[in-house]
Scaffold this active site. Structure first.
Site, PDB file in Angstrom:
ATOM      1  N   CYS A 123      20.277  26.539  64.421  1.00  0.00           N
ATOM      2  CA  CYS A 123      22.053  26.611  64.427  1.00  0.00           C
ATOM      3  C   CYS A 123      22.285  27.647  65.285  1.00  0.00           C
ATOM      4  CB  CYS A 123      22.173  26.956  62.830  1.00  0.00           C
ATOM      5  SG  CYS A 123      21.504  28.289  62.495  1.00  0.00           S
ATOM      6  N   HIS A 131      19.315  37.419  59.722  1.00  0.00           N
ATOM      7  CA  HIS A 131      19.505  37.321  58.308  1.00  0.00           C
ATOM      8  C   HIS A 131      20.616  38.375  57.853  1.00  0.00           C
ATOM      9  CE1 HIS A 131      15.531  35.395  58.895  1.00  0.00           C
ATOM     10  NE2 HIS A 131      16.218  34.365  57.928  1.00  0.00           N
ATOM     11  N   HIS A 161      15.258  36.364  49.095  1.00  0.00           N
ATOM     12  CA  HIS A 161      15.271  36.226  50.548  1.00  0.00           C
ATOM     13  C   HIS A 161      15.953  37.265  51.200  1.00  0.00           C
ATOM     14  CE1 HIS A 161      17.036  34.149  54.125  1.00  0.00           C
ATOM     15  NE2 HIS A 161      16.218  33.099  53.722  1.00  0.00           N
ATOM     16  N   GLU A 217      18.330  37.339  53.742  1.00  0.00           N
ATOM     17  CA  GLU A 217      19.750  37.635  53.654  1.00  0.00           C
ATOM     18  C   GLU A 217      20.430  37.920  52.597  1.00  0.00           C
ATOM     19  OE1 GLU A 217      23.422  34.301  53.504  1.00  0.00           O
ATOM     20  OE2 GLU A 217      21.708  33.831  54.671  1.00  0.00           O
ATOM     21  N   THR A 271      23.931  31.725  52.819  1.00  0.00           N
ATOM     22  CA  THR A 271      24.735  30.769  53.557  1.00  0.00           C
ATOM     23  C   THR A 271      24.131  29.351  53.648  1.00  0.00           C
ATOM     24  OG1 THR A 271      23.507  31.646  55.538  1.00  0.00           O
ATOM     25  CG2 THR A 271      25.692  32.581  55.074  1.00  0.00           C
ATOM     26  N   SER A 286      10.599  29.166  55.274  1.00  0.00           N
ATOM     27  CA  SER A 286      12.199  29.035  55.818  1.00  0.00           C
ATOM     28  C   SER A 286      12.884  28.426  54.560  1.00  0.00           C
ATOM     29  CB  SER A 286      12.237  28.107  56.900  1.00  0.00           C
ATOM     30  OG  SER A 286      13.654  27.694  56.949  1.00  0.00           O
ATOM     31  N   SER A 340      16.057  27.099  62.015  1.00  0.00           N
ATOM     32  CA  SER A 340      15.058  27.931  62.656  1.00  0.00           C
ATOM     33  C   SER A 340      13.811  27.182  63.374  1.00  0.00           C
ATOM     34  CB  SER A 340      14.653  28.983  61.738  1.00  0.00           C
ATOM     35  OG  SER A 340      13.863  28.634  60.664  1.00  0.00           O
TER      36      SER A 340
END
Length: 294
Positions: free
Chosen positions: A16, A79, A129, A131, A167, A223, A267
């Site tokens: 991304c 992240h 996680h 993030e 996200t 991931s 990723s």
């Protein structure tokens, strides 16, 4: 009328913009001679990329004190991290580059905006996680993380609450949980912080998976967005395989499938996706050759 190809690779598969931005930044630092480059935690969740970066002296560490060469550069992972940890890094005395995904940064800013107005924050995501850990740092300590409707039903009452998302969450899950949180609050702000590339990837995957009899999801086993893609496909396609590389492909499933759809997490690098696609084509070509000789 043109025949639909029996192997389709998602247009949205692979890096991304946020991941590409982070990779480009560290590679540019290395190319300019600013090495070693230390990333605070793995830059992204992909083992093959991490190994490639290590070969270029771009190394993942947990905190600045682990940097053995103080002439290097510290890079904040895609992240994102908490503001307190970021301040600690910036005070360490080494050059710092912030490679936080701009869309994660947007989520951080939205949380901070409402937190100073005394809003509690509910984050829809996975509590452990990277993030989400970073996002929690912007909530001024008033935060709940939920990953399911059941967890949302157990939330307390809020005077004011802001609902945000990791996200890479599934959008329908986010809105379902947000509507439940709304029942627990006098004032409820719903802030959809799911990034557009995630929405596009999930939309394409859902459309193509239901027309395939084998979906191959390529990406790191750690991931979150890749695992979520695989889960998304489970109810849409009879056979779904999540692989990190071509070596993990189920040859029997590949040879037996009529329609194969290949997608990949945010990723996952192009060279890994290409390797899987090429292996799939070889297996099917070999299978056809064997069948024609019987």
């Amino acid at each position: 009328m043109a025949t639909k190809p029996d192997i389709i690779v998602a247009k949205s598969a692979g890096f991304c913009p946020g991941v590409k931005h982070a990779i480009d930044q560290v590679l540019a630092l290395e190319a300019s001679g600013k090495s070693p480059v230390y990333t605070i935690g793995p830059l992204i969740h992909n083992k093959q990329v991490t190994q490639m970066l290590e070969q270029k002296q771009i190394l993942a560490i947990d905190n600045p004190a682990q940097a053995t060469d103080k002439n290097g550069v510290l890079v904040i992972r895609a992240h994102g991290i908490t503001p307190d940890f970021q301040q600690e890094i910036e005070n360490f005395g080494m050059p710092v580059v912030d490679a936080t995904c701009p869309l994660v940064k947007r989520a951080q800013n939205i949380i901070a905006k409402f937190a100073v107005q005394d809003y509690h924050t509910v984050i829809v995501g996975e509590a452990e996680h990277a993030e989400v850990i970073g996002l929690k740092g912007y909530t001024q300590g008033r935060c709940h993380v939920v990953s399911s409707l059941e967890e949302a039903r157990a939330l307390p009452h809020f005077e004011k609450v802001n609902v945000v998302s990791q996200t890479t969450q599934k959008e329908s899950v986010f809105y379902e949980i947000a509507q439940e949180v709304k029942k627990h609050a006098d004032q409820c702000q719903i802030s959809n912080t799911i990034c557009q590339p995630t929405k596009d990837r999930q939309k394409e995957t859902m459309e193509e998976a239901q027309n395939a009899d084998l979906v191959i999801v390529v990406g790191g086993k750690h991931s979150a967005n890749t695992a979520r893609l695989a889960l998304l496909c489970q109810g849409l396609c009879k056979h779904v395989q999540h692989v990190e590389t071509e070596d993990e492909l189920n040859e029997k499933l590949v040879r037996g499938a009529t329609q194969i759809f290949i997608t990949a997490g945010a990723s996952t690098p192009d060279w890994v996706i290409d390797g899987v696609e090429n292996r799939v084509k070889k297996l099917r070509d070999c299978g056809r050759a064997t069948s024609s000789n019987i």
